[in-house]
Design a protein around this motif. Structure first.
Motif, PDB file in Angstrom:
ATOM      1  N   GLY A 329      10.797  18.198   6.494  1.00  0.00           N
ATOM      2  CA  GLY A 329      11.526  17.102   7.495  1.00  0.00           C
ATOM      3  C   GLY A 329      10.489  17.033   8.724  1.00  0.00           C
ATOM      4  N   ALA A 330      10.160  17.834   9.441  1.00  0.00           N
ATOM      5  CA  ALA A 330       9.262  17.927  10.645  1.00  0.00           C
ATOM      6  C   ALA A 330       7.909  17.101  10.348  1.00  0.00           C
ATOM      7  CB  ALA A 330       9.260  19.020  11.344  1.00  0.00           C
ATOM      8  N   PHE A 351      17.805  13.429  17.960  1.00  0.00           N
ATOM      9  CA  PHE A 351      18.307  14.961  18.042  1.00  0.00           C
ATOM     10  C   PHE A 351      19.172  15.213  19.297  1.00  0.00           C
ATOM     11  CE2 PHE A 351      14.478  14.218  15.477  1.00  0.00           C
ATOM     12  CZ  PHE A 351      14.828  14.758  14.344  1.00  0.00           C
ATOM     13  N   GLN A 352      19.580  13.978  19.911  1.00  0.00           N
ATOM     14  CA  GLN A 352      20.360  14.303  20.935  1.00  0.00           C
ATOM     15  C   GLN A 352      21.527  14.795  20.954  1.00  0.00           C
ATOM     16  OE1 GLN A 352      19.533  12.873  24.227  1.00  0.00           O
ATOM     17  NE2 GLN A 352      21.390  13.927  25.055  1.00  0.00           N
ATOM     18  N   GLY A 369      23.130  21.881  12.635  1.00  0.00           N
ATOM     19  CA  GLY A 369      23.604  20.717  11.980  1.00  0.00           C
ATOM     20  C   GLY A 369      23.271  19.426  12.457  1.00  0.00           C
ATOM     21  N   GLY A 370      22.989  19.422  13.922  1.00  0.00           N
ATOM     22  CA  GLY A 370      22.752  18.060  14.490  1.00  0.00           C
ATOM     23  C   GLY A 370      21.062  17.821  14.142  1.00  0.00           C
ATOM     24  N   ILE A 371      20.489  18.976  13.883  1.00  0.00           N
ATOM     25  CA  ILE A 371      18.946  18.650  13.382  1.00  0.00           C
ATOM     26  C   ILE A 371      18.767  17.968  12.100  1.00  0.00           C
ATOM     27  CG2 ILE A 371      16.858  20.060  12.886  1.00  0.00           C
ATOM     28  CD1 ILE A 371      17.318  22.159  15.359  1.00  0.00           C
ATOM     29  N   PHE A 372      19.681  18.630  11.220  1.00  0.00           N
ATOM     30  CA  PHE A 372      19.533  18.071  10.159  1.00  0.00           C
ATOM     31  C   PHE A 372      19.926  16.720   9.803  1.00  0.00           C
ATOM     32  CE2 PHE A 372      19.425  22.583   8.794  1.00  0.00           C
ATOM     33  CZ  PHE A 372      18.484  22.725   7.863  1.00  0.00           C
ATOM     34  N   THR A 373      21.000  16.433  10.669  1.00  0.00           N
ATOM     35  CA  THR A 373      21.482  14.965  10.533  1.00  0.00           C
ATOM     36  C   THR A 373      20.406  13.986  11.431  1.00  0.00           C
ATOM     37  OG1 THR A 373      23.646  15.857  10.900  1.00  0.00           O
ATOM     38  CG2 THR A 373      23.603  13.634  11.271  1.00  0.00           C
TER      39      THR A 373
END
Length: 466
Positions: A329-330, A351-352, A369-373
């Motif tokens: 993804g990155a 990524f807030q 989880g927030g990173i994947f979202t």
RNA sequence: GGCGGAGUAGCCAAGUGGUAAGGCAAUGGUUUGCAAAACCGUCAUUCGAGGGUUCGAUUCCCUCCUCCGCCUCCA
């Protein structure tokens, strides 16, 4: 950054007392063997705390000690036929190597207990002078718990429970009867025959320091009477940290730690880790099973620090896939971002939410989880927007201390001639639509650790995943 | 006995007084001779059990069950 404080049992905002630098102390390892993943859960979470503070713009001063003199280090150095110094130096080196592999930032100061014995003696003398400690006939010195009213506040033990503890605990070491009260703990241990050469002179005779006092003296030396945060595993709450508070507040008069950060133990396969069960893993053990330190780190930050973490080998395999997905993804985001963009966005973009999780009581699993979202949202972005998102992603990854695996560079992999020949043979068979032979040869390649992927006009060979 | 923590899908694991993030695994499709890889999907009417408060509880309260840690030198 908000963090739960063990003493007040509330979540509190972390702010440096001196307004500039957040100064904190972590109880480090006792260097008598390799540290295991349970130890590293604590060190990794402390590292994430520091990185998060720094990512949020706060300067830090991180002190973590090395416990290089106690019963276990003395006992095992003798077993190994080495001097204490030699023995602990070896394990300290090993510890540092593991820390580096796990991506732990080295503490700014890493004091050893032995080299601070003079400071310890001074502190003990101060405690005696103030009436908080007493020497026994055999030359040991004890802290008088009844002289400190605040004793038990951190661990929430009151006097009645402390008394109960002494009636329930009948284990008596050779010097215990020297104490005024069974609850009193040792500051200086008189020399015993089994200590061998490991003793130091003191006003009370030859001996060595007690464990609790070592930390108090080193804290006083590097952080003073009052500092921002003290941390360790939950098992240290009592008696270690309780005793530190008593010693330091009595000797120095300050507030000692403003905040207490304790990391819960991890479980292995649902139970306590122990050598006898064969589930006590070190970084080396896991490397032998083919797992990278970064995969271990991913698992260790995969649960909230105040909850038990159930460590399994399956979760390590999952970590590998998850890290690969993150890396991909990155890379995709980087490919779409504007290379000329000099945008230095201070925000986190998609990524807030991940960052918010981190600053909300160090919710590392929430951040993951927030990173994947965020990655899903960011996939719509291009140009400078993608650049800004990428910057936000990298900021969160840095706070978590995650280093993503590089894309496999197939050109750099040496393929043995025999494997290449086998692959060529199979390719011919496949072109001839000789499926049976083709499948047999592919199986042979797999047995030898190579994965053959068929393309339309060509094929690729890569080492099979371990 | 005391103190503290936990029970959320096959596994790991967030979260919230307003109707369950994320990851792994699994599985359907596209693709492939078959695979692999890739891509697009699916995957908890339900949060240990039972009560209570509430318009509404997984989230608050009570009881119970199970598990774990600490109770004098274990991160």
């Amino acid at each position: 950054m908000r963090l739960f404080d063990t003493l007040s049992r509330t979540e509190r905002e972390l702010r440096p007392i001196d307004g500039t630098t957040f100064r904190f102390y972590c109880c480090g390892p006792t260097v008598y063997g390799p540290a295991h993943i349970g130890n590293f859960r604590t060190f990794v979470l402390q590292d994430v705390l520091r990185r998060s503070l720094e990512t949020g713009g706060t300067r830090t001063l991180h002190v973590r000690n090395i416990t290089d003199v106690d019963d276990k280090t003395i006992r095992d150095s003798q077993k190994a036929g080495q001097s204490l110094t030699e023995f602990t130096a070896g394990w300290t080196e090993k510890f540092h190597a593991d820390c580096e592999k796990l991506g732990l930032l080295p503490p700014h100061i890493e004091p050893g207990a032995v080299e601070h014995i003079p400071q310890q003696i001074v502190m003990i003398q101060t405690l005696i002078d103030k009436g908080n400690a007493y020497a026994s006939d055999d030359g040991s010195v004890y802290f008088k718990i009844s002289s400190f009213l605040g004793y038990g506040r951190l661990s929430h033990l009151d006097q009645r429970e402390l008394d109960l503890g002494k009636t329930q605990n009948t284990r008596a070491s050779s010097d215990e009867y020297e104490k005024d009260s069974l609850s009193d703990f040792v500051l200086w241990k008189a020399r015993r025959p089994e200590d061998g050469e490991n003793f130091w002179p003191s006003p009370w005779g030859e001996g060595r320091p007690g464990w609790h006092l070592e930390c108090s003296a080193m804290i006083q030396e590097y952080l003073g009477d009052s500092f921002d945060l003290h941390s360790g595993g939950v098992d240290l709450i009592f008696p270690h940290h309780e005793n530190e508070i008593a010693q330091s507040q009595c000797a120095c008069g300050g507030h000692f730690a403003a905040h207490w950060f304790h990391i819960t133990h991890l479980l292995v396969d649902g139970g306590k880790m122990s050598k006898s069960l064969g589930n006590l893993y070190t970084i080396e053990d896991l490397a032998a099973k083919g797992f990278t330190p970064m995969e271990v780190r991913y698992v260790l930050i995969g649960a909230h620090y105040r909850k038990p973490l159930n460590f399994t080998l399956d979760s390590l395999s999952g970590a590998r896939e998850a890290l690969a997905k993150l890396a991909k993804g990155a890379r995709q985001l980087a490919a779409k971002s504007d290379p000329d963009s000099r945008l230095t966005s201070a925000g986190f973009g998609p990524f807030q939410a991940a960052w918010d999780s981190l600053t909300n009581d160090l919710n590392t699993p929430g951040a993951l989880g927030g990173i994947f979202t965020g990655l899903r949202e960011a996939s719509q972005l291009t140009g400078t927007e993608a650049s800004a998102a990428l910057a936000g992603l990298n900021r969160v990854l840095r706070a978590l201390g995650l280093t993503l695996p590089e894309a496999a560079d197939l050109d750099s992999v040496e393929i043995p001639a025999a494997i290449q020949a086998l692959a060529a043979t199979r390719w011919q068979a496949r072109l001839a639509k000789n499926w049976a032979e083709s499948d047999t040869l592919r199986a042979q390649l797999a047995e030898q650790g190579w994965l053959m992927k068929d393309g339309k006009d060509s094929y690729t060979l890569e080492p099979a995943a371990s």
